[in-house]
Design an enzyme around this catalytic site. Structure first.
Site, PDB file in Angstrom:
ATOM      1  N   GLY A   1      20.274 -31.002   3.663  1.00 56.14           N
ATOM      2  CA  GLY A   1      19.636 -32.348   3.526  1.00 56.14           C
ATOM      3  C   GLY A   1      18.209 -32.400   3.453  1.00 56.14           C
TER       4      GLY A   1
ATOM      5  N   GLY B   1      14.968 -35.387   4.488  1.00 53.60           N
ATOM      6  CA  GLY B   1      14.789 -36.612   5.041  1.00 53.60           C
ATOM      7  C   GLY B   1      13.242 -36.784   4.544  1.00 53.60           C
ATOM      8  CE  LYS B   2       7.696 -41.926   5.029  1.00 57.47           C
ATOM      9  NZ  LYS B   2       7.224 -43.159   5.329  1.00 57.47           N
TER      10      LYS B   2
ATOM     11  CB  VAL C   1      19.051 -30.622   7.772  1.00 59.45           C
ATOM     12  CG1 VAL C   1      20.054 -29.785   8.618  1.00 59.45           C
ATOM     13  CG2 VAL C   1      18.201 -31.582   8.450  1.00 59.45           C
TER      14      VAL C   1
ATOM     15  CG  ASP D   1      17.741 -44.999  10.278  1.00 57.05           C
ATOM     16  OD1 ASP D   1      18.108 -45.920   9.439  1.00 57.05           O
ATOM     17  OD2 ASP D   1      16.979 -43.999   9.846  1.00 57.05           O
TER      18      ASP D   1
END
Length: 367
Positions: free
Chosen positions: A111, A113-114, A118, A227
């Site tokens: 994955g 993210g900003k 990962v 979140d």
């Protein structure tokens, strides 16, 4: 100590004024470009992509089956570590003298993210399979995230619950920080939702029960997640799910109120969009949004324009599809209350008729 060298580094950029995340339009059927990986890429036997660092670009992964190993092969938590010394030692594990990126074989990207990516990794000497979150120090400093990063590590290492991802510690080198975490073979709930469409009541109720269980545990420890969304929920074997990404989580005693606006726009509560003080009940609101999205494929207040989304949230403008069962509607509407005091408590969520009616049909009986 190296751990503090990151935290105390002099800032060279100001923190961004907005801390919310904008999700693309979540109309899942008509937006195939939202799929992060093709079905072929999701195949654990597919070709392993290039690793993180240039010097590891040609690193071989000889046993492709390591991406499918059972969770029993995953170690107990490896405590916090710098690249020069193990700070806390678990006697059940090999006595690592150090941890660095060279200790791991890097597999596919799980994955992005900003502020990080990962990867699936295997510890070379033990064969343990983990997930490794990689973040650039330059980015952490640029966006003034040192305190947030340290808080994320401290919170995640303090949690121990079957529906929360375990942290095995962290280490760093000159350019990057690495968080070592539990690996879940089936990846993000968001990808499953995007690939297969809305879930039925049996599956959705199982997932909502488990998230409510995890949040109830966190709130008893005075921790707010802040979140909740499908991208931050991972799926393991037997439909066991785990909440992850504690980057916006915070320790907040009951008498305290927060005002920082953070999280994902579609999941913000009315008190957040109106810049009012809030407490742990924002997670209950987000759970209601999540239940709606799992059953319909899109969050309830989604609009192209952020301001329109905010207005719909503040006005509780919920368009409930007729195909959602009455029990599910009841649960969602009891969580999506404008007044935080009126929102259903997480303990009551687990005993709601929608949960109890579907519980006998779950793949595994939950406690």
């Amino acid at each position: 100590m190296q751990r503090n060298s990151l935290v105390n580094i002099k800032l060279n950029a100001n923190s961004p004024s907005k801390k919310t995340t904008t999700r693309p339009n979540t109309s899942r059927i008509n937006k195939p470009w939202r799929i992060s990986h093709s079905p072929q890429q999701r195949n654990p036997n597919s070709k392993i992509p290039s690793p993180v660092r240039e010097k590891l670009n040609r690193l071989p992964v000889n046993n492709k089956k390591f991406l499918d190993m059972e969770s029993s092969k995953i170690p107990s938590p490896i405590r916090k570590a710098t690249s020069s010394k193990m700070i806390h030692e678990n006697k059940k594990l090999p006595k690592f003298k150090s941890l660095s990126l060279d200790d791991f074989e890097l597999g596919k990207k799980l994955g992005k993210g900003k502020f990080g990516k990962v990867y699936c990794v295997r510890h070379r000497s033990t064969g343990y399979i983990c997930a490794l979150k990689v973040m650039e120090k330059e980015e952490i400093i640029k966006y003034n995230l040192q305190k947030q990063f340290r808080r994320e590590v401290e919170i995640q290492t303090s949690l121990n619950h079957p529906n929360l991802t375990k942290s095995y510690g962290y280490f760093h080198d000159e350019k990057r920080v690495y968080l070592l975490m539990e690996y879940l073979v089936n990846g993000e709930m968001y990808k499953l939702l995007r690939l297969h469409g809305p879930f039925n009541d049996i599956l959705a109720s199982d997932y909502i029960y488990q998230i409510a269980n995890a949040l109830d545990y966190m709130h008893k420890k005075n921790i707010i997640h802040r979140d909740i969304k499908p991208e931050n929920i991972l799926i393991g074997f037997n439909n066991v799910i785990k909440l992850t990404d504690f980057g916006w989580s915070i320790i907040n005693p009951p008498e305290n109120r927060r005002k920082t606006v953070c999280g994902t726009i579609d999941y913000l509560s009315p008190e957040m969009v109106e810049s009012r003080e809030y407490d742990h009940t924002i997670d209950a609101w987000a759970l209601g949004v999540l239940a709606f999205e799992l059953l319909t494929g899109a969050p309830p207040f989604e609009e192209e324009m952020k301001d329109t989304t905010y207005k719909r949230i503040a006005a509780l403008d919920i368009k409930m599809p007729s195909n959602i069962s009455q029990d599910a509607q009841d649960l969602i509407l009891k969580l999506l209350k404008y007044d935080p005091k009126d929102r259903m408590r997480l303990g009551d969520v687990k005993m709601h008729p929608w949960i109890l009616r579907n519980k006998p049909f779950w793949e595994n009986k939950r406690l």
